[in-house]
Design an enzyme around this catalytic site. Sequence first.
Site, PDB file in Angstrom:
ATOM      1  NE  ARG A 194      -2.331   0.643   3.985  1.00  0.00           N
ATOM      2  CZ  ARG A 194      -1.753   1.328   4.982  1.00  0.00           C
ATOM      3  NH1 ARG A 194      -1.304   2.539   4.784  1.00  0.00           N
ATOM      4  NH2 ARG A 194      -1.619   0.781   6.177  1.00  0.00           N
ATOM      5  CG  HIS A 205      -6.017   2.050   7.135  1.00  0.00           C
ATOM      6  ND1 HIS A 205      -6.098   0.734   6.732  1.00  0.00           N
ATOM      7  CD2 HIS A 205      -7.176   2.318   7.781  1.00  0.00           C
ATOM      8  CE1 HIS A 205      -7.271   0.234   7.131  1.00  0.00           C
ATOM      9  NE2 HIS A 205      -7.932   1.176   7.759  1.00  0.00           N
ATOM     10  CE1 TYR A 230       1.296   2.636   8.831  1.00  0.00           C
ATOM     11  CE2 TYR A 230       0.030   4.333   9.978  1.00  0.00           C
ATOM     12  CZ  TYR A 230       0.199   3.482   8.903  1.00  0.00           C
ATOM     13  OH  TYR A 230      -0.732   3.477   7.892  1.00  0.00           O
TER      14      TYR A 230
HETATM   15  C1  TPP Z   1     -14.278  -6.696  12.888  1.00  0.00           C
HETATM   16  C2  TPP Z   1     -13.470  -5.452  12.757  1.00  0.00           C
HETATM   17  N1  TPP Z   1     -12.522  -5.180  13.669  1.00  0.00           N
HETATM   18  C3  TPP Z   1     -11.786  -4.049  13.571  1.00  0.00           C
HETATM   19  C4  TPP Z   1     -12.017  -3.151  12.564  1.00  0.00           C
HETATM   20  C5  TPP Z   1     -11.182  -1.856  12.448  1.00  0.00           C
HETATM   21  N2  TPP Z   1     -10.300  -1.952  11.293  1.00  0.00           N
HETATM   22  C6  TPP Z   1     -10.569  -1.310  10.150  1.00  0.00           C
HETATM   23  S1  TPP Z   1      -9.424  -1.595   8.961  1.00  0.00           S
HETATM   24  C7  TPP Z   1      -8.528  -2.593   9.988  1.00  0.00           C
HETATM   25  C8  TPP Z   1      -7.242  -3.225   9.490  1.00  0.00           C
HETATM   26  C9  TPP Z   1      -7.462  -4.281   8.459  1.00  0.00           C
HETATM   27  O1  TPP Z   1      -6.237  -4.655   7.882  1.00  0.00           O
HETATM   28  P1  TPP Z   1      -6.141  -5.686   6.715  1.00  0.00           P
HETATM   29  O2  TPP Z   1      -7.073  -6.817   6.940  1.00  0.00           O
HETATM   30  O3  TPP Z   1      -4.709  -6.018   6.555  1.00  0.00           O
HETATM   31  O4  TPP Z   1      -6.679  -4.905   5.429  1.00  0.00           O
HETATM   32  P2  TPP Z   1      -6.181  -3.549   4.741  1.00  0.00           P
HETATM   33  O5  TPP Z   1      -6.870  -2.410   5.443  1.00  0.00           O
HETATM   34  O6  TPP Z   1      -4.696  -3.487   4.845  1.00  0.00           O
HETATM   35  O7  TPP Z   1      -6.641  -3.650   3.326  1.00  0.00           O
HETATM   36  C10 TPP Z   1      -9.128  -2.689  11.232  1.00  0.00           C
HETATM   37  C11 TPP Z   1      -8.584  -3.467  12.350  1.00  0.00           C
HETATM   38  C12 TPP Z   1     -13.040  -3.459  11.644  1.00  0.00           C
HETATM   39  N3  TPP Z   1     -13.333  -2.661  10.611  1.00  0.00           N
HETATM   40  N4  TPP Z   1     -13.735  -4.614  11.752  1.00  0.00           N
END
Ligand code: TPP
Length: 354
Positions: A252, A256, A265
């Site tokens: 990425r 985020h 970070y």
């Molecule tokens: C069940 C749940 N827990 C926590 C969150 C908060 N949250 C939003 S994005 C994220 C990180 C997700 O990372 P990843 O799965 O690696 O996907 P990326 O954002 O890198 O595409 C989190 C923890 C959420 N949306 N849903």
Amino acid sequence: MKEKYPLFQVMGKDGKWQDQTYEKELNEAKVKSLYYHMLRIRTYDQKGVALQRQGRIGTYVPFAGQEAAQVGSALALGEEDWMFPTYRDHGASLAFGADLDMMLLHWNGRIEGCLPSRKKHIMPASIPIATHLPHATGAAMAETYKGSKNATIAYFGDGATSEGDFHEGLNIASVFKAPVVFFNQNNGYAISLPVEKQMNSETIAQKAEAYGIPGIRVDGMDVLAVYIAVQQALDKAKRGEGPTLIEAVTMRFGAHTTADDPSKYRNQDEINQKREVVDPLIRIEKHMKGRHIWDSAWQSSLSEEIGEELDNAISRMENYQKPVVSDMFDYVFEKPTWTIAKQRQQIISRGGRG
Ligand SMILES: Cc1ncc(C[n+]2csc(CCOP(=O)(O)OP(=O)(O)O)c2C)c(N)n1
């Protein structure tokens, strides 16, 4: 584990053939189409970030760096296949055929943009992490019960593999041989958490072993490799041979979301230097030049056409009818709870258009 799950590449970092097995299939028309969709979603993404910074849309989720993973996978799908994207996979949705105007209305906070796609089987983007994986398995099983040959692809990030729903989705899919491809984009971070702190597994592909299904690791910056890997997994699913877990190793480039400050970070200078080297659009361009199928006049007119398409769509978004305030409340539950009904009433009594 990295030896057991080698990175599948069709192009090397210099764009030269790494594996020429698929040369016939990856003909000029196919490669040009992959490039077109990558350029289109890259341009859309740049405009998305700019619109948010100018206050013209709400929070936006950038995906720059992940275009090869998203386009390669989306273009491998059949017309009637099902896509279960996350909030970051709007590039994949657009490449598969989602409506651009609706996508922009979605980012503009409009209910009209949240309706299911009229053109393709694309589910609403999952904001909760990994909850859509069991749903994708269910949809794939439903297609089998109906006797169809349609497969399903589910997108998720590295962080999602730490969720219980990931386990449930993959386990049930394996047990019932559901025709589903679990397409992981390992972009190295779950918001600010680097993948090394997320898990002790060396790869994500190896997690497939726990469910007795194949795990494939593919270079997510190599659009040709992603296309071939996903196509093979979909074909396998359609033959009734069950699910596959694919880990596309990607990056990425940006934040985020536009609500995130990645400089807190990770070192932005390092990222900026690295992106120059690994950019998936530059890689496919080098490949096309090497095959003498690159034409700068073609590229310029493509670029112009895409810019115009996007500018027109953005102007339609901005001239769209004014939002109805009660939309915020009317689609939460079938019957509103008393709290929601009260909030709705309060806003409308303050002059909101109900
Ligand atoms: C069940 C749940 N827990 C926590 C969150 C908060 N949250 C939003 S994005 C994220 C990180 C997700 O990372 P990843 O799965 O690696 O996907 P990326 O954002 O890198 O595409 C989190 C923890 C959420 N949306 N849903």
